[in-house]
Design a protein around this motif. Structure first.
Motif, mmCIF file in Angstrom:
data_model
loop_
_atom_site.group_PDB
_atom_site.id
_atom_site.type_symbol
_atom_site.label_atom_id
_atom_site.label_comp_id
_atom_site.label_asym_id
_atom_site.label_seq_id
_atom_site.Cartn_x
_atom_site.Cartn_y
_atom_site.Cartn_z
ATOM 1 N N VAL A 45 0.839 -1.198 0.000
ATOM 2 C CA VAL A 45 0.000 0.000 0.000
ATOM 3 C C VAL A 45 0.874 1.248 0.000
ATOM 4 C CG1 VAL A 45 -1.660 1.329 1.350
ATOM 5 C CG2 VAL A 45 -1.962 -1.134 1.092
ATOM 6 N N ARG A 46 1.915 1.244 0.805
ATOM 7 C CA ARG A 46 2.805 2.403 0.888
ATOM 8 C C ARG A 46 3.421 2.720 -0.472
ATOM 9 N NH1 ARG A 46 8.259 3.475 1.841
ATOM 10 N NH2 ARG A 46 8.722 1.248 1.686
ATOM 11 N N SER A 47 3.914 1.703 -1.153
ATOM 12 C CA SER A 47 4.541 1.911 -2.458
ATOM 13 C C SER A 47 3.543 2.463 -3.473
ATOM 14 C CB SER A 47 5.133 0.589 -2.950
ATOM 15 O OG SER A 47 5.643 0.718 -4.250
ATOM 16 N N VAL A 48 2.334 1.905 -3.488
ATOM 17 C CA VAL A 48 1.336 2.332 -4.467
ATOM 18 C C VAL A 48 0.873 3.753 -4.195
ATOM 19 C CG1 VAL A 48 -1.021 1.908 -5.257
ATOM 20 C CG2 VAL A 48 0.554 -0.002 -4.994
ATOM 21 N N LEU A 49 0.629 4.110 -2.932
ATOM 22 C CA LEU A 49 0.136 5.448 -2.608
ATOM 23 C C LEU A 49 1.201 6.515 -2.815
ATOM 24 C CD1 LEU A 49 -2.173 4.957 0.510
ATOM 25 C CD2 LEU A 49 -2.766 5.034 -1.916
ATOM 26 N N LEU A 50 2.459 6.195 -2.533
ATOM 27 C CA LEU A 50 3.516 7.164 -2.805
ATOM 28 C C LEU A 50 3.570 7.514 -4.287
ATOM 29 C CD1 LEU A 50 6.467 5.945 -0.529
ATOM 30 C CD2 LEU A 50 5.327 8.155 -0.431
ATOM 31 N N GLN A 51 3.385 6.511 -5.128
ATOM 32 C CA GLN A 51 3.385 6.757 -6.568
ATOM 33 C C GLN A 51 2.143 7.524 -6.991
ATOM 34 O OE1 GLN A 51 4.417 3.432 -9.202
ATOM 35 N NE2 GLN A 51 2.687 3.957 -10.504
ATOM 36 N N ALA A 52 0.984 7.149 -6.455
ATOM 37 C CA ALA A 52 -0.266 7.812 -6.851
ATOM 38 C C ALA A 52 -0.295 9.268 -6.415
ATOM 39 C CB ALA A 52 -1.455 7.057 -6.260
ATOM 40 N N ALA A 53 0.250 9.576 -5.237
ATOM 41 C CA ALA A 53 0.187 10.935 -4.690
ATOM 42 C C ALA A 53 1.363 11.802 -5.115
ATOM 43 C CB ALA A 53 0.131 10.866 -3.168
ATOM 44 N N PHE A 54 2.267 11.277 -5.938
ATOM 45 C CA PHE A 54 3.478 12.019 -6.290
ATOM 46 C C PHE A 54 3.183 13.406 -6.889
ATOM 47 C CE2 PHE A 54 6.901 13.255 -9.164
ATOM 48 C CZ PHE A 54 7.985 13.227 -8.298
ATOM 49 N N PRO A 55 2.211 13.574 -7.799
ATOM 50 C CA PRO A 55 1.972 14.922 -8.344
ATOM 51 C C PRO A 55 1.639 15.944 -7.265
ATOM 52 C CG PRO A 55 0.873 13.269 -9.680
ATOM 53 C CD PRO A 55 1.363 12.560 -8.456
ATOM 54 N N TRP A 56 0.948 15.549 -6.201
ATOM 55 C CA TRP A 56 0.643 16.462 -5.111
ATOM 56 C C TRP A 56 1.855 16.632 -4.199
ATOM 57 C CZ3 TRP A 56 -2.936 12.921 -6.909
ATOM 58 C CH2 TRP A 56 -4.116 13.463 -7.440
ATOM 59 N N THR A 57 2.615 15.556 -4.002
ATOM 60 C CA THR A 57 3.780 15.627 -3.126
ATOM 61 C C THR A 57 4.816 16.607 -3.654
ATOM 62 O OG1 THR A 57 3.445 13.319 -2.432
ATOM 63 C CG2 THR A 57 5.617 14.273 -2.056
ATOM 64 N N GLN A 58 5.073 16.566 -4.966
ATOM 65 C CA GLN A 58 6.098 17.447 -5.525
ATOM 66 C C GLN A 58 5.672 18.907 -5.494
ATOM 67 O OE1 GLN A 58 6.950 16.519 -9.612
ATOM 68 N NE2 GLN A 58 4.853 16.807 -10.311
ATOM 69 N N ASN A 59 4.366 19.176 -5.336
ATOM 70 C CA ASN A 59 3.868 20.545 -5.198
ATOM 71 C C ASN A 59 3.524 20.896 -3.754
ATOM 72 O OD1 ASN A 59 4.071 21.047 -7.966
ATOM 73 N ND2 ASN A 59 1.985 20.343 -8.372
#
Length: 573
Positions: A45-59
């Protein structure tokens, strides 16, 4: 009020904070009543959510989700309790009399001042802000008569609504007045709320992540703790011949992996010395294969993908050779002849049917405002201070495609001029590719050249396969999705489950038409209707390789028809 809805309908249309039309009225979901906690491997779950949320994380707009995941704070996963359902409440609590157009917050059924009874229509407009807040829009009333009416423009534009006093001509106004949100958001210094109809995507845009092939948490933890990743990797490198990849005695490589998992501070020299002592004392047999000379980061990724592959086949796998043994003379001839010939011609090592492929869809948050990933703030679901994701779990059918490692190695070595070691052996070809590759992420802009080209040929092959399979299996293209395992030159095409029902189109295609599918992939039309524009613009577009968002989690990147066809394409070598 009780309304029946399926579990998948509720996941996609009845999440907390979402508005919905039910029985001719508008409601807002308050909560899922007593949802059932689901155990899904948190590392996955951690791996998948980090990838899914990346566009928001980088901003820096991910609501702290990435930080929580990196610190390994658990995410609570729940599914619908079908006996308890979903609790909804009327929203917005504003009604318009269809006789005189007065606007009120009275409950429907009360008599209007114009004497009309039960002639109310609920207002459809919602005030919302990027922080996640939503409320009824503020409507000014006539200061003299404390009344207001509205004339609808026949459109859904909030600016064109005309408010007026039904008692006097002095009070008139177009649109809703300025409305401030009570939050302390930095996105807007004035924290102005937007207003739109409740069904608009700007009001509520749920964000989903798909956990494909999630392993059982206990099995995953046990496999990692006992060095099962090393065993699974050896199983993949040897061609995935055994039915159970986790069976057998622990090897020195597996012991090293287990010790590294349990004692991450130990050096490689110490680990090797401990294993050698166990071998010298006779407590463990020496390995008959040399240790893998791979970078540690690549080794961990390769082992994790190998574990994913092993968990997929353990739930149910059918291989062509097993169908040969079980079939009668006519089908045995088909499987032994055209099937195996088509697999080889398509530059594949094997094609397997996965009969019980698990897929979990997670709703992990939502946005209000611009629905472009990373533009508006991501709002995660929370309950009692814990971050929560709402899930729908299903078992579906899938096909596992493994590209021929020797053909891929030859493609990268000869056609792309990469400095790999020449190899005609499948195992050595896999190891040589792993030793030199750095696989890009879905949003990486400047990836390693070898990793980009390897992912491009694999991803392009997967998209072409989905487009051909949908025709032969009688399944809509958007009802098929991909799951890439690039370190092991493999991908899975699975049918998107609709509730508990599985159509069986992929299984029927695997049992009767697989040779035709593979022949069409390798020899079918490879030109694009939009050539030469498509060819000069990257070799992939909506007319030839692109798929819809539900099918492709790589945003239609790393695609090019020239990787498959032409003088240097994989299927042309």
């Amino acid at each position: 009020m009780r309304v029946e809805r399926g579990a998948s309908q509720i996941l996609f249309g009845l999440l907390p904070g979402q508005t919905v039309d039910l029985e001719g009225r508008i409601w807002k979901v308050a909560k899922w009543s007593d949802p059932i906690v689901v155990t899904i491997d948190q590392e996955t779950v951690r791996s998948v959510l980090l990838q899914a949320a990346f566009p928001w994380t980088q901003n820096d707009k991910d609501d702290g989700l990435a930080q929580q995941l990196r610190t390994r704070t658990p995410i609570e996963i729940v599914k619908l309790n079908e006996d308890r359902g979903v609790l909804v409440e009327p929203f917005p609590k504003q009604w318009r009399c269809k006789t005189c157009n007065r606007v009120t917050q009275q409950a429907p059924g009360d008599r209007c001042k114009c004497s009309a009874i039960k002639n109310w229509a609920q207002m459809q407009f919602v005030a919302f802000h990027g922080c996640g807040a939503s409320k009824e829009p503020y409507i000014r009333r006539c200061p003299q008569h404390n009344a207001v009416a509205v004339r609808l423009p026949g459109t859904e534009s909030a600016r064109e609504l005309f408010f007026y006093c039904p008692e006097c001509p002095k009070f008139q106004q177009y649109g809703f007045p300025f409305q401030r949100c009570e939050c302390t958001s930095d996105d807007n210094k004035n924290a102005q709320m937007s207003i739109n109809v409740h069904r608009a995507g700007q009001v509520f845009s749920p964000q989903f992540a798909v956990v494909v092939n999630p392993p059982d948490p206990a099995d995953a933890a046990r496999a990692r703790a006992t060095g099962g990743g090393a065993k699974a990797l050896e199983w993949v490198l040897n061609g995935m011949q055994e039915s159970n990849p986790t069976a057998g005695r622990q090897t020195p490589a597996e012991l090293i992996a287990a010790l590294r998992q349990g004692f991450p501070g130990l050096s490689d020299e110490t680990l090797n010395d401990m294993v050698q002592r166990a071998v010298d004392s006779g407590e463990m047999a020496a390995s008959d294969t040399p240790p893998l000379d791979l970078p540690q980061a690549v080794l961990e990724l390769a082992q994790e993908e190998a574990l994913n592959l092993s968990s997929a086949v353990l739930t149910g796998r059918v291989r062509i050779r097993e169908m040969v043994d079980a079939a009668g003379p006519p089908l045995r001839s088909l499987y032994e002849g055209r099937y195996l010939d088509a697999v080889a011609e398509a530059r594949l090592a094997s094609v397997d049917l996965l009969t019980n492929f698990p897929v979990a869809t997670l709703a992990y948050g939502f946005t209000r405002g611009d629905s472009t990933p990373g533009e508006s703030r991501l709002v995660t679901f929370k309950e009692r201070g814990r971050t929560r994701a709402y899930a729908s779990l299903a078992r579906t059918e899938a096909l596992l495609f493994q590209l021929d490692p020797v053909a891929i190695h030859r493609y990268l070595f000869a056609a792309r001029c990469h400095l790999l070691t020449p190899s005609g052996d499948a195992r050595n070809a896999r190891i040589d590719i792993l030793r030199n590759v750095t696989m890009p992420t879905p949003v990486q802009e400047d990836p390693q050249q070898l990793g980009r080209e390897l992912l491009t040929v694999l991803h392009s092959y997967a998209h072409r396969t989905i487009r051909k399979l949908s025709t032969f299996a009688g399944i809509e293209r958007d009802s098929l999705a991909e799951y890439l395992l690039p370190h092991h030159l493999s991908f899975v095409v699975y049918a998107v489950a609709r509730g508990d029902f599985v159509l069986g189109g992929l299984q029927a295609c695997f049992e009767t038409n697989l040779h035709r599918v593979l022949e069409e992939i390798a020899e079918g039309e490879s030109r694009c209707p939009l050539d030469p524009g498509c060819r000069s613009g990257g070799g992939a577009c909506m007319a030839c390789l692109h798929l819809g968002e539900p099918s492709c989690r790589w945003f239609n990147r790393f695609l090019d028809r020239s990787a498959l066809f032409g003088r240097s394409g994989l299927l042309s070598l």
